[in-house]
Design an enzyme around this catalytic site. Structure first.
Site, PDB file in Angstrom:
ATOM      1  N   TRP A  57      -4.844   3.665   1.028  1.00  0.00           N
ATOM      2  CA  TRP A  57      -5.938   2.771   0.639  1.00  0.00           C
ATOM      3  C   TRP A  57      -5.785   2.293  -0.807  1.00  0.00           C
ATOM      4  O   TRP A  57      -6.746   2.285  -1.578  1.00  0.00           O
ATOM      5  CB  TRP A  57      -7.293   3.443   0.876  1.00  0.00           C
ATOM      6  CG  TRP A  57      -7.441   3.944   2.272  1.00  0.00           C
ATOM      7  CD1 TRP A  57      -7.244   3.250   3.428  1.00  0.00           C
ATOM      8  CD2 TRP A  57      -7.798   5.277   2.683  1.00  0.00           C
ATOM      9  NE1 TRP A  57      -7.467   4.045   4.528  1.00  0.00           N
ATOM     10  CE2 TRP A  57      -7.801   5.305   4.104  1.00  0.00           C
ATOM     11  CE3 TRP A  57      -8.127   6.434   1.997  1.00  0.00           C
ATOM     12  CZ2 TRP A  57      -8.099   6.435   4.828  1.00  0.00           C
ATOM     13  CZ3 TRP A  57      -8.427   7.579   2.731  1.00  0.00           C
ATOM     14  CH2 TRP A  57      -8.418   7.567   4.126  1.00  0.00           C
ATOM     15  N   HIS A  58      -4.566   1.881  -1.139  1.00  0.00           N
ATOM     16  CA  HIS A  58      -4.274   1.347  -2.471  1.00  0.00           C
ATOM     17  C   HIS A  58      -3.710  -0.069  -2.337  1.00  0.00           C
ATOM     18  O   HIS A  58      -2.649  -0.388  -2.867  1.00  0.00           O
ATOM     19  CB  HIS A  58      -3.266   2.246  -3.200  1.00  0.00           C
ATOM     20  CG  HIS A  58      -3.771   3.616  -3.491  1.00  0.00           C
ATOM     21  ND1 HIS A  58      -2.934   4.705  -3.634  1.00  0.00           N
ATOM     22  CD2 HIS A  58      -5.025   4.087  -3.654  1.00  0.00           C
ATOM     23  CE1 HIS A  58      -3.649   5.785  -3.883  1.00  0.00           C
ATOM     24  NE2 HIS A  58      -4.923   5.433  -3.893  1.00  0.00           N
ATOM     25  N   MET A  59      -4.409  -0.936  -1.639  1.00  0.00           N
ATOM     26  CA  MET A  59      -3.909  -2.284  -1.386  1.00  0.00           C
ATOM     27  C   MET A  59      -3.786  -3.089  -2.683  1.00  0.00           C
ATOM     28  O   MET A  59      -4.705  -3.093  -3.510  1.00  0.00           O
ATOM     29  CB  MET A  59      -4.824  -3.014  -0.407  1.00  0.00           C
ATOM     30  CG  MET A  59      -4.509  -2.763   1.065  1.00  0.00           C
ATOM     31  SD  MET A  59      -4.737  -1.059   1.568  1.00  0.00           S
ATOM     32  CE  MET A  59      -6.521  -0.966   1.600  1.00  0.00           C
ATOM     33  N   ASP A 110       0.858  -1.177   0.000  1.00  0.00           N
ATOM     34  CA  ASP A 110       0.000   0.000   0.000  1.00  0.00           C
ATOM     35  C   ASP A 110       0.893   1.225   0.000  1.00  0.00           C
ATOM     36  O   ASP A 110       2.016   1.192   0.499  1.00  0.00           O
ATOM     37  CB  ASP A 110      -0.908   0.002   1.242  1.00  0.00           C
ATOM     38  CG  ASP A 110      -1.954   1.106   1.228  1.00  0.00           C
ATOM     39  OD1 ASP A 110      -2.176   1.706   0.150  1.00  0.00           O
ATOM     40  OD2 ASP A 110      -2.551   1.371   2.285  1.00  0.00           O
ATOM     41  N   HIS A 111       0.423   2.285  -0.595  1.00  0.00           N
ATOM     42  CA  HIS A 111       1.095   3.564  -0.450  1.00  0.00           C
ATOM     43  C   HIS A 111       0.862   4.094   0.966  1.00  0.00           C
ATOM     44  O   HIS A 111      -0.193   3.840   1.560  1.00  0.00           O
ATOM     45  CB  HIS A 111       0.554   4.573  -1.459  1.00  0.00           C
ATOM     46  CG  HIS A 111       0.787   4.175  -2.889  1.00  0.00           C
ATOM     47  ND1 HIS A 111      -0.103   4.456  -3.894  1.00  0.00           N
ATOM     48  CD2 HIS A 111       1.811   3.508  -3.469  1.00  0.00           C
ATOM     49  CE1 HIS A 111       0.360   3.997  -5.043  1.00  0.00           C
ATOM     50  NE2 HIS A 111       1.525   3.413  -4.808  1.00  0.00           N
TER      51      HIS A 111
END
Length: 543
Positions: free
Chosen positions: A466-468, A301-302
């Site tokens: 929230w970029h899983m 994730d970021h």
């Protein structure tokens, strides 16, 4: 597209050609594309509900969507490198998934992202292989060129109004030596420029608008919400269908089961179905169908670190005093966009591609009960080295999985964020921004004193973007889960099409990449099922 409820629900068919599990960005796209063939019946199943579309429309109200019913209210395990905190992880739930509740930022990613996938064994997924699909998606206001297209399913536009803070941010970035890019999805993908988003006429434009609604009249496309898939049903080593919560019978798939439930739910469903690390499955008394130890590993994730810069009193007149009125009457103003300006840069010149994203939001509030208007500046680490896992907590499908992103586990990630904060500070204190904002209220002046103080601030305030991604990644090594055709290793007729297949996370917000994966997958599947050769971007083409 109304929800379906109840045991043995009669609205669920007994058998179709293709079952797609998850109606998020990828699921809506692939269901819509595959159903273009009228001879192929497609069932799209979504655990969440069908949202009130009016609730998701206003771009500037996106934070209202980060809880139920629009999102899963997940939480990480204790994250030891961010203050031993449990971190909230809202991810999209319901028709549209993350596309219906995300920040709307549209970035195609850097060519190095996809060439890196190719180097890791995801043949056909290089920049050359994926760029046609990234173009094909777009209905871009810049019209058609080598990077963009007009007439595609997804609206892409710049902000309707140039906010004073956005203009100052771009000018300040130039003062600090960043290249000014007219298009961060074009020839110059590093530097500072105005944001682009999935916004049409001031309103959110998501995959429901772009893909699902144009397809909903097709008799061969069945969409059911309120239908949580608990298990992929297999016969031997072949997927034959799924079982939905509250039912006991199997919905059969004649051709394929496609998992598009996202980087958290996709590995959860795989593991519940006996596909994953054999030792972990046996420990939960789950019969092993395929020993794939990579399922749930490689979570990326970021990482985002927020800062707050109060607006100067003498600058407030230049800001919109009533954004709600401006939006309600004209669909204009700050609520008609999300991130009006951003910068993409490298934390060190030794890197071959950017690893940092700096972005602003003009609609913030200064800390404290009497906090006035403020500009939020976010620093995001977009090429993290830290990795995590998604594992089952139990064999109960209703139980939330154990999510450990391993945030900032690697020292290099922490050091890059310190550099990012320093670069953000230099922009906010350059003359164009200094005329608008006071010194930062969060972090306070003591945090800027030295790098250790900034590290302490990062530990307390870093969180997810929230970029899983990455929990069922493409490749051919022992820890890969799907091959470059997105077929699950060792399980026939089972595919994964979502962000979990990404070998490494792109240096950009992941929405565009996820849709492009689904577009290319639909073409690959259609050609394979008809016996035709793969399109440009195959292994031979890349080599």
């Amino acid at each position: 597209m109304s929800p379906s409820h109840g045991a043995e629900n009669p609205s669920l068919p007994d058998e179709v050609d293709v079952i797609v599990v998850g109606a998020g960005a990828a699921g809506c796209v692939i269901a819509a594309r595959l159903s273009e063939d009228s001879a192929c019946t497609v069932l799209l199943l979504e655990a969440g509900g069908a949202h009130d579309r009016a609730a998701v429309r206003v771009p500037g109200h996106r934070r209202n969507l980060w809880s139920a019913p629009f999102a899963y209210e997940d939480e990480t395990t204790v994250q030891h490198h961010v203050g031993d905190r449990h971190i909230s992880l809202p991810t999209g739930r319901g028709i549209g998934g993350g596309s219906a509740m995300n920040g709307l930022i549209w970035l195609q990613g850097h060519p190095a992202d996809y060439d890196g996938w190719q180097d890791q064994g995801a043949h056909g997924w290089s920049w050359r292989g994926l760029r046609p699909y990234l173009r094909r998606i777009e209905d871009h206001e810049l019209a058609s060129d080598q990077f963009h297209a007009a007439g595609g399913p997804m609206a892409v536009s710049f902000p309707r109004d140039i906010h004073p803070a956005a203009a100052a941010f771009v000018r300040a970035g130039a003062v600090e030596g960043l290249a000014v890019s007219d298009d961060l999805n074009g020839a110059v993908r590093e530097g500072v420029g105005f944001g682009q988003g999935n916004i049409r006429d001031g309103a959110r434009h998501d995959v429901v608008d772009g893909y699902l609604r144009p397809a909903e009249g097709r008799a061969n496309l069945i969409v059911r919400s309120g239908a949580r898939v608990d298990e992929i049903v297999t016969a031997g080593s072949t997927a034959i269908g799924v079982r939905v919560a509250g039912t006991s019978s199997t919905i059969r798939a004649r051709r394929a089961v496609i998992l598009s439930a996202g980087a958290i739910r996709t590995p959860q469903v795989l593991q519940l179905s006996g596909i994953g690390d054999a030792d972990q499955l046996r420990s939960l008394d789950i019969p092993v169908v395929a020993d794939l130890p990579g399922v749930g590993r490689g979570l990326q994730d970021h990482v985002l670190v927020p800062t707050t810069w109060p607006l100067r009193v003498d600058a407030r007149a230049s800001f919109d005093e009533d954004p709600e009125l401006a939006y309600r009457t004209l669909r204009r103003g700050p609520l008609a966009s999300t991130v009006p300006a951003l910068a993409v840069l490298r934390s060190t010149n030794e890197l071959s591609a950017p690893d940092l994203q700096l972005a602003i939001s003009p609609n913030g509030s200064a800390p404290g009960a009497d906090g006035g208007p403020a500009v939020i500046g976010n620093v995001a680490l977009v090429a993290p080295q830290s990795r995590g896992t998604v594992r089952l907590a139990s064999a109960d499908p209703a139980a939330a999985p154990l999510i450990d992103p391993g945030y900032l586990r690697e020292a290099a990630d922490r050091n890059a964020l310190v550099t990012g904060l320093r670069r953000l500070q230099s922009i906010f204190t350059a003359p164009p921004m200094r005329t608008l904002v006071e010194p930062s209220a969060r972090p306070g002046p003591e945090a800027w004193a030295d790098d250790q103080a900034l590290l302490n601030y990062i530990t307390r305030h870093a969180g997810p973007y929230w970029h899983m991604t990455g929990t069922a990644r493409m490749g051919s090594d022992d820890l890969s889960v799907v091959d470059p055709g997105l077929a699950v290793h060792g399980v026939g007729n089972l595919f994964v099409v979502d962000a979990s297949v990404m070998p490494t996370i792109p240096r950009a917000n992941t929405h565009a990449t996820t849709i492009a994966i689904a577009e290319r997958a639909a073409e690959l599947f259609t050609l394979a099922w008809s016996g035709q050769p793969a399109p440009v971007g195959t292994r031979a083409d890349d080599e």
